[in-house]
Write an enzyme that holds these catalytic residues in place. Structure first.
Site, PDB file in Angstrom:
ATOM      1  N   HIS A  61      -4.674   7.293 -18.996  1.00  0.00           N
ATOM      2  CA  HIS A  61      -4.463   6.213 -18.036  1.00  0.00           C
ATOM      3  C   HIS A  61      -5.782   5.456 -17.973  1.00  0.00           C
ATOM      4  O   HIS A  61      -6.816   6.019 -17.624  1.00  0.00           O
ATOM      5  CB  HIS A  61      -4.061   6.766 -16.667  1.00  0.00           C
ATOM      6  N   GLU A 106      -8.348   5.608 -14.945  1.00  0.00           N
ATOM      7  CA  GLU A 106      -8.808   6.899 -14.433  1.00  0.00           C
ATOM      8  C   GLU A 106     -10.113   7.177 -15.179  1.00  0.00           C
ATOM      9  O   GLU A 106     -10.134   7.678 -16.295  1.00  0.00           O
ATOM     10  CB  GLU A 106      -7.728   7.969 -14.648  1.00  0.00           C
ATOM     11  N   ASN A 150       1.678   8.889 -20.670  1.00  0.00           N
ATOM     12  CA  ASN A 150       1.805  10.312 -20.365  1.00  0.00           C
ATOM     13  C   ASN A 150       3.233  10.747 -20.019  1.00  0.00           C
ATOM     14  O   ASN A 150       3.439  11.805 -19.435  1.00  0.00           O
ATOM     15  CB  ASN A 150       0.851  10.686 -19.218  1.00  0.00           C
ATOM     16  N   TYR A 180       7.652  16.582 -17.463  1.00  0.00           N
ATOM     17  CA  TYR A 180       7.595  15.333 -18.209  1.00  0.00           C
ATOM     18  C   TYR A 180       6.846  15.509 -19.527  1.00  0.00           C
ATOM     19  O   TYR A 180       6.064  16.446 -19.684  1.00  0.00           O
ATOM     20  CB  TYR A 180       6.993  14.204 -17.370  1.00  0.00           C
ATOM     21  N   THR A 208       4.254  15.050 -21.681  1.00  0.00           N
ATOM     22  CA  THR A 208       2.860  14.619 -21.611  1.00  0.00           C
ATOM     23  C   THR A 208       2.243  14.439 -22.992  1.00  0.00           C
ATOM     24  O   THR A 208       2.720  14.992 -23.982  1.00  0.00           O
ATOM     25  CB  THR A 208       2.013  15.679 -20.883  1.00  0.00           C
ATOM     26  N   THR A 209       1.145  13.670 -23.022  1.00  0.00           N
ATOM     27  CA  THR A 209       0.376  13.453 -24.253  1.00  0.00           C
ATOM     28  C   THR A 209      -0.060  14.795 -24.837  1.00  0.00           C
ATOM     29  O   THR A 209       0.027  15.038 -26.033  1.00  0.00           O
ATOM     30  CB  THR A 209      -0.868  12.612 -23.914  1.00  0.00           C
ATOM     31  N   GLU A 231      -7.049  17.478 -13.744  1.00  0.00           N
ATOM     32  CA  GLU A 231      -6.846  16.390 -12.784  1.00  0.00           C
ATOM     33  C   GLU A 231      -7.854  16.566 -11.662  1.00  0.00           C
ATOM     34  O   GLU A 231      -7.873  17.621 -11.020  1.00  0.00           O
ATOM     35  CB  GLU A 231      -5.418  16.515 -12.237  1.00  0.00           C
ATOM     36  N   TYR A 237       1.973   6.472  -8.171  1.00  0.00           N
ATOM     37  CA  TYR A 237       3.314   7.023  -8.001  1.00  0.00           C
ATOM     38  C   TYR A 237       4.201   6.209  -7.068  1.00  0.00           C
ATOM     39  O   TYR A 237       5.368   6.545  -6.878  1.00  0.00           O
ATOM     40  CB  TYR A 237       3.236   8.481  -7.535  1.00  0.00           C
TER      41      TYR A 237
END
Lengths: 329, 319
Positions: free
Chosen positions: A37, A40, A86, A180, A182-183, A194, A304
Site C-alpha cells: 500500500h 503506508e 493485497n 483474503y 494477500t501478496t 502490521e 477500511y
C-alpha cells in the site's frame, strides 16, 4: 522414480518418527515487501533504505531480498492505483491473460508471482514478510494465515518473546470466507507485519523502530533455525477473526455513526455485550449486541471505510506448535 | 497592506466551510450533516451557511484533485481569465469567491469559519491572519476562556509582504480551526465532537457581538512563522530520515538549539542548528511532505488587542 515432493514428505515422516519434532527444510530465500500500500510509509522507507544498504538484513547462508511491490502507488503516495494489491493474489486474477487493459495491480500481481512464487517451486521464496501500517491503535501485530503452520507459530513465539515487554499481537485471518488473497500468500510461509497507529502518508520514528525490531528478530529466528537450533513445543495466544462490522449508514449509504470514544484506540481489549460501540451523529450510543465478548481489531482504519469495515471482531485462543528443527542437521 | 476595520454593524452573512481538504473528516462530516440539518447553525440575529468547499476531493477522500484549494485564493488565481484547462480547484476557488467574496470587496461575507484537521499533535489550534485582525483576536480569546482545558493555541499565519491565499481570506473576517492529531480519512468521535462544540461557540460569540456585548482590551500570546524545515533528503530527493522521537508530537513546545530534530535511517541524529529557541508546529503533517515541510518554525510573542467598539444591539433577527 520418486518425485521431489514425495522425497520431501518421506524425509519429514522419518523426522517425525525418529524424534518428536517436525523436520523442516532449511530456509533459503526470504523476501521483505514494502509499499504494497503506497501510503503506508514504514515499509516503503525500510525497504528503500535496505536496497541502498542491506547490511542489517543479511544473515549467513540466507538470501534476503527487499522489494517495493507497488511502485506506482508509492510514487503517488496513495494506497493503490486501480485496485488493492493485497486482495488479488487469487488464482483467477493471477491466471488472467496479460493485457494493457488489466488493472495496474493485477498486472503487477502477475509480475510479483513470477518473481517470487509459485508456492513450493524450486526457486521460489520460502518466506515473504509484507510490511504494513494501520491508522488503528494495534501496536506491533503479526498476521498469520494458517493455524497449523508450526514453523510460523514458532517464529511468532520467538518474535513475541524477544520484543517483550513491548506487546506483540498475533492476528489469525484463517476463515472460510473472510480470508483474503494477500501478496505474501504466494510463499510457503507468508508473514504479515502490521504496525500502528500511524496516519497514511506519515513516517514516525517510533513506529519505524518497532517494525525494524520485528524484522530483526524474525531474521534471527530464521538464522538460528538454519543453524540447527531445536525449538521446543510452544503455545501462543492469537486473535482469530470472527466477523467484520460496518458503520451504521443512512439511506444514502453515508456513515451515520462513528466509532464510540470508549472503543476508539482500544484494539485487542475485550468488548462486552452492552459496551458502547458506535456514537451517532445525533449523539446516541449504540452498544454491542449478542452474548459474546469479542476483541476488536482494525478499529477505525482509514482504508477500511470503503471496504465497509469499522472494526473486526476476533476471539482469543491458544495455538500450539510442535517442536521444530532444521532437517539438514 | 490594509486590513479591514473592526465591524461596525452586526455580522449577518456568516459561513462555515468543511471539506476544503477532502480527507480532513471532521469538517467533511459536519458540513454534510449541516447541509441536511442546518438548525444548529441558526442564531437570533443571523444564520450561518454551511458549505462543502471541495466536493470532488471530498468524494474521492483526497486532499485535492489538481491543486490545494486552500492555496488558491490569491488575486492571481481569482482574477485571471478562466480557461478550459484550469485546475479543478482554481475554478472552484473562483466559485467560492463569488459565493463568499469577492475578496477585499464590500460585498464579501462578514465572517467565514474554515474547518481543518492535521496529522500533527496540534490539539486545538486557532489560525488567523495576523494580530491586526481585532475581531478574530477577540473571538480566539473568547474560545480560550470558554475552554481552558483545551489550551487553544493561536497561530497567525500571514507572513509580512505575502498575500493571503487561504479560503477564509475571502471574507471580511475569518478564522480556521485546525484540530489534531487525526489521520487523513479517519473520523474520530472526540475530535468531531470538539469541532462541533467550537463551531457552536464561535457562532455564540458572533451573536454576543451582534447583541452589543462589550469586549475590553487584553494581552494575547500567539505564534507566528519564522521559517520551515524540510526533512533530510537523499540526492534523489527521497527521505533520508524522519522527525526525531524527541520532537515528534511536541507541537508548540520550545525547541532549543542543539536539540535533536531528525533521526536518519542509518541511525544518527540531526540536531537543530538555529540560533534561538523556536516553537515548531505542523510537526510531521502528512500533507506537507510534498511541500518540503517537516515542521514550521514559529516564534512566540505577546501583543495588546484593543477593545472592540460596542455595537448598538441588532434591532431584529435577520430574515
Amino acid at each position: 522414480m520418486w518425485t521431489d515432493s514425495q522425497r520431501k514428505s518421506d524425509k519429514k515422516l522419518l523426522g517425525e518418527m525418529t524424534s518428536c519434532h517436525i523436520a523442516e527444510e532449511p530456509i533459503k530465500k526470504v523476501a521483505i515487501f514494502g509499499g504494497t500500500h503506497g501510503n503506508e510509509l514504514t515499509g516503503v522507507f525500510l525497504v528503500k533504505h535496505w536496497l541502498e544498504n542491506g547490511a542489517e538484513i543479511q544473515r549467513t547462508g540466507l538470501e534476503v531480498k527487499p522489494f517495493i511491490t507497488n511502485p506506482r502507488a508509492v510514487k503517488k503516495c496513495t494506497r493503490y492505483i486501480d485496485c488493492d494489491l493485497n486482495r488479488i493474489f487469487d488464482l483467477e486474477n493471477l491466471g488472467k491473460k496479460m493485457s494493457e487493459d488489466l488493472p495496474y495491480e493485477v498486472r503487477r500481481a502477475q509480475e510479483i508471482y513470477h518473481l517470487f512464487g509459485p508456492k513450493d517451486g524450486e526457486d521460489s521464496y520460502d518466506i515473504i514478510f509484507d510490511l504494513h501500517n494501520t491508522t488503528s491503535n494495534m501496536g506491533c501485530t503479526l498476521i498469520l494465515e494458517d493455524s497449523r503452520n508450526n514453523f510460523l507459530i514458532q517464529m511468532f513465539h520467538y518474535i513475541k518473546t524477544s520484543l517483550a515487554p513491548l506487546p506483540c499481537y498475533v492476528y489469525l485471518i484463517e476463515h472460510p470466507s473472510l480470508k483474503y488473497a494477500t501478496t505474501r500468500s504466494i510463499a510457503k510461509y507468508p508473514v504479515g507485519i502490521e504496525v500502528g497507529p500511524q496516519p497514511q502518508g506519515v513516517l514516525r520514528a517510533d513506529i519505524l523502530d518497532q517494525m525494524r525490531k520485528m524484522i530483526k528478530h524474525a531474521l534471527d529466528f530464521i538464522h538460528h533455525f538454519n543453524e540447527g537450533k531445536e525449538f521446543p513445543p510452544c503455545a501462543i495466544e492469537v486473535y482469530k477473526i470472527i466477523e467484520k462490522v460496518d458503520y451504521p449508514r443512512d439511506e444514502n449509504g453515508e456513515i451515520a455513526a462513528v466509532i464510540h470514544p470508549n472503543l476508539q484506540d482500544q484494539d485487542w481489549k475485550p468488548l462486552h455485550p452492552g459496551d458502547p460501540m458506535f456514537l451517532t451523529l445525533d449523539g446516541k450510543t449504540m452498544p454491542l449486541g449478542g452474548d459474546c465478548t469479542v476483541y476488536p481489531v482494525f478499529v477505525n482504519e482509514a482504508a477500511y471505510y470503503e471496504k465497509k469495515e469499522a472494526f473486526a471482531k476476533t476471539t482469543k485462543l491458544m495455538l500450539n506448535a510442535k517442536s521444530i528443527r532444521c532437517s539438514v542437521h | 497592506m490594509c486590513s479591514l476595520p473592526v465591524p461596525r454593524e452586526p455580522l449577518r452573512r456568516v459561513a462555515v466551510t468543511g471539506g476544503t481538504h477532502g480527507n480532513e473528516m471532521s469538517g467533511v462530516y459536519l458540513a454534510r450533516h449541516w447541509l441536511q440539518a442546518p438548525a444548529e447553525l441558526q442564531r437570533l440575529s443571523f444564520s450561518a451557511v454551511p458549505v462543502l468547499a471541495n466536493p470532488a476531493a471530498t468524494a474521492a477522500c483526497r486532499r485535492y484533485v489538481d491543486h490545494d484549494l486552500n492555496r488558491a485564493f490569491t488575486s492571481s488565481f481569482l482574477n485571471s481569465r478562466p480557461t478550459p484547462d484550469d485546475p479543478y480547484e482554481v475554478t472552484r476557488a473562483r466559485e467560492l469567491n463569488q459565493l463568499l467574496g469577492p475578496k477585499a470587496s464590500g460585498r464579501a461575507f462578514d465572517f467565514v469559519l474554515d474547518l481543518h484537521n492535521t496529522t500533527a499533535n496540534m490539539g486545538t489550534c486557532l489560525i488567523a491572519k495576523s494580530s491586526h485582525e481585532v475581531f478574530a483576536m477577540h473571538l480566539c480569546r473568547h474560545l480560550q476562556l470558554q475552554y481552558p482545558e483545551l489550551s487553544c493555541q493561536v497561530f497567525l499565519c500571514q507572513r509580512s509582504g505575502e498575500e493571503s491565499y487561504n479560503l477564509d481570506s475571502v471574507a471580511k473576517n475569518g478564522l480556521a480551526l485546525e484540530l489534531g492529531p487525526q489521520p487523513q480519512g479517519v473520523l474520530r468521535a472526540d475530535i468531531f465532537s470538539r469541532m462541533r462544540t467550537l463551531v457552536a461557540t464561535v457562532l455564540d460569540f458572533i451573536e454576543l457581538f451582534n447583541q452589543g456585548t462589550a469586549f475590553p482590551a487584553f494581552e494575547m500570546e500567539a505564534y507566528r512563522p519564522v521559517g520551515v524545515m524540510d526533512f533530510p533528503r537523499t540526492d534523489a530527493g527521497n527521505l533520508a530520515g524522519t522527525v526525531h522521537p524527541q520532537l515528534q508530537d511536541r507541537d508548540f513546545q520550545p525547541l532549543q538549539p542543539g536539540a535533536p530534530i531528525f533521526q536518519m535511517f542509518s541511525g544518527e541524529d540531526l540536531l537543530y542548528d538555529g540560533e534561538s529557541t523556536v516553537y515548531p508546529v505542523f510537526i510531521n503533517e502528512a500533507a506537507y511532505y510534498e511541500k518540503g515541510i517537516a515542521f514550521v518554525q514559529t516564534e512566540k510573542f505577546t501583543f495588546t488587542v484593543p477593545a472592540m467598539p460596542v455595537l448598538n444591539p441588532a434591532p431584529s433577527p435577520a430574515s
